[in-house]
Write an enzyme that holds these catalytic residues in place. Structure first.
Site, PDB file in Angstrom:
ATOM      1  N   LEU A   1       0.782  -1.088  -0.122  1.00 44.37           N
ATOM      2  CA  LEU A   1       0.049   0.018  -0.100  1.00 44.37           C
ATOM      3  C   LEU A   1       0.850   1.357  -0.083  1.00 44.37           C
ATOM      4  CD1 LEU A   1      -2.495  -1.129   2.789  1.00 44.37           C
ATOM      5  CD2 LEU A   1      -2.580  -1.439   0.476  1.00 44.37           C
TER       6      LEU A   1
ATOM      7  N   LYS B   1       7.566   7.945  18.161  1.00 48.98           N
ATOM      8  CA  LYS B   1       8.445   7.061  18.159  1.00 48.98           C
ATOM      9  C   LYS B   1       9.175   6.649  19.737  1.00 48.98           C
ATOM     10  CE  LYS B   1      10.478   8.735  13.812  1.00 48.98           C
ATOM     11  NZ  LYS B   1      11.369   9.567  13.029  1.00 48.98           N
TER      12      LYS B   1
ATOM     13  N   ILE C   1      17.739   1.643  10.957  1.00 45.23           N
ATOM     14  CA  ILE C   1      18.550   1.339  12.281  1.00 45.23           C
ATOM     15  C   ILE C   1      17.772   0.192  12.939  1.00 45.23           C
ATOM     16  CG2 ILE C   1      19.378   1.941  14.379  1.00 45.23           C
ATOM     17  CD1 ILE C   1      19.178   4.735  13.781  1.00 45.23           C
TER      18      ILE C   1
END
Length: 428
Positions: A8, A202, A133
């Site tokens: 998507l 985050k 990372i």
């Protein structure tokens, strides 16, 4: 057995992922068992950096998540809707999900992971934090035997780039931001980055993984970098610090609650995060018995993020081929409860504050008296010079409860000699 992907979104990350999946020479041989079966796009007639058969492309995203032939849905659209609805529908239709969408995971993670757990499916999100990372899987697996104390990260490349240039050039925030937008390092609307919202998404995800409980995003204290001035960067430098936008999750030792926060911070030059510059990201994890582990690398970009997305796809392909048993608990997010997050007023930290005052005797003494009244001990007090006829005084405190420090500042602001308090920053 081939594994069919429904992707998507074919923007920067989607294009990078398709390129990686098509260029299999010299890479993990499992890549050869993956078929790019459907790719959902906004428009069919756009020139793209990849070649795909016309029948693979579609503007009907719902058809992809409802297609019985699709094994894994890879959501790379970003945004909250329709991404959330498509992820939920994919899971309800028995499809594993790979996503780079930190905003959707941070806000709707409870719903998404509950749906996945009920269906016995995986939601993989390595690319949601730190670009390329690898930090999500290590937190789930390699470091999971540790008692994590603190997760501290520079997790937004745009703000790190801006602060790095302000430091190097002695430039103003607004000038560097405008240049970063011209260069493509900052969005036309930079709010999510410069106000710390992206970093808050985050650290909520990292805190959830590190401390084994869901995080309510509204509990994350969030402060951006707009108020950081070149004056503060200069004074920080003289005091032995650099200013970074840090995302911090920390377990309080005397209670079960966490501190989860994003704010500009004075970082000692000797600290491992002080030397992380430009668009790079780094996440420092401290725990017992491991000590300190730091993950460093490019926090964004097509190649870096595609690397993380594709590694998640490969993990799923390996799992699909080796077992039909229940999902590996080390790879899933199974915690149901919410971790209590303490208000920012309970934080104990050092502070940097800059005052503009009338140039008259006794001002520093009055500051000291006010601070002492609220139990604030000062590490240093420096009169740095003058600005438009006003004396400039910089103080750095020892560790103090934030609520007490703010009470002291409130009283100091009422003093006749105080003109203003242009800067207040926390010190690591």
């Amino acid at each position: 057995m081939g594994v069919k992907l429904g992707i998507l979104g074919l923007g920067t990350v989607g294009t990078g992922t398709v390129q990686l999946l098509q260029d299999v020479a010299g890479r993990n041989p499992l890549l050869q068992q993956i078929e790019i079966y459907r790719v959902g796009v906004r428009t069919l007639d756009k020139n793209r950096g990849v070649e795909l058969p016309a029948e693979v492309l579609t503007t009907d995203l719902a058809a992809i998540v409802n297609d019985p032939a699709v094994d894994i849905v890879v959501e790379l659209m970003g945004g909250l809707e329709p991404a959330r609805s498509l992820i939920i529908t994919a899971l309800k239709n028995g499809k594993h999900v790979v996503t780079a969408n930190k905003a959707a995971i941070a806000r709707f993670g409870a719903e998404i992971f509950t749906t996945a757990n009920q269906a016995g499916l995986y939601v993989m999100l390595e690319a949601a934090v730190g670009g390329g990372i690898p930090v999500i899987q290590p937190l789930k697996q390699s470091l999971s035997v540790n008692r994590i104390h603190t997760v501290t990260g520079i997790v937004n490349g745009t703000t790190n780039y801006i602060l790095t240039r302000m430091q190097r050039e002695g430039s103003n925030f607004s000038d560097v931001l405008a240049d970063a937008q011209t260069l493509g390092y900052a969005e036309a609307d930079p709010t999510a980055d410069v106000d710390g919202l992206d970093a808050a998404d985050k650290i909520a995800i990292l805190a959830s993984l590190g401390f084994g409980g869901r995080i309510n995003l509204e509990d994350v204290y969030c402060e951006g970098i707009r108020q950081v001035s070149k004056t503060d960067i200069t004074y920080a430098e003289k005091l032995g610090f650099v200013i970074k936008l840090l995302a911090i999750a920390k377990q309080y030792t005397d209670s079960s609650s966490l501190s989860v926060r994003v704010h500009p911070t004075l970082v000692p030059k000797a600290h491992p995060l002080a030397s992380i510059n430009d668009v790079y990201n780094a996440i420092l994890i401290e725990g017992e018995p491991i000590g300190q582990v730091m993950f460093f690398g490019p926090g964004a970009g097509a190649g870096a993020t595609a690397s993380a997305v594709t590694s998640d796809i490969l993990n799923l392909v390996a799992l699909l081929q080796t077992s039909t048993a229940k999902p590996n608990p080390l790879l899933t997010c199974r915690h149901q409860h919410y971790s209590p997050v303490a208000p920012i007023t309970e934080l104990v930290t050092r502070f940097y504050a800059r005052f503009l005052t009338k140039d008259q005797p006794g001002v520093i003494g009055n500051l000291g008296t006010c601070f002492g009244k609220y139990g604030v001990s000062l590490e240093s007090v420096v009169q740095t010079g003058f600005q438009k006829g006003l004396a400039e005084i910089v103080v750095v405190s020892h560790d103090v409860r934030e609520g007490d420090f703010r009470q002291a500042l409130a009283e100091i602001q009422t003093l006749e000699a105080i003109d203003s308090i242009p800067s207040l920053l926390r010190v690591l």
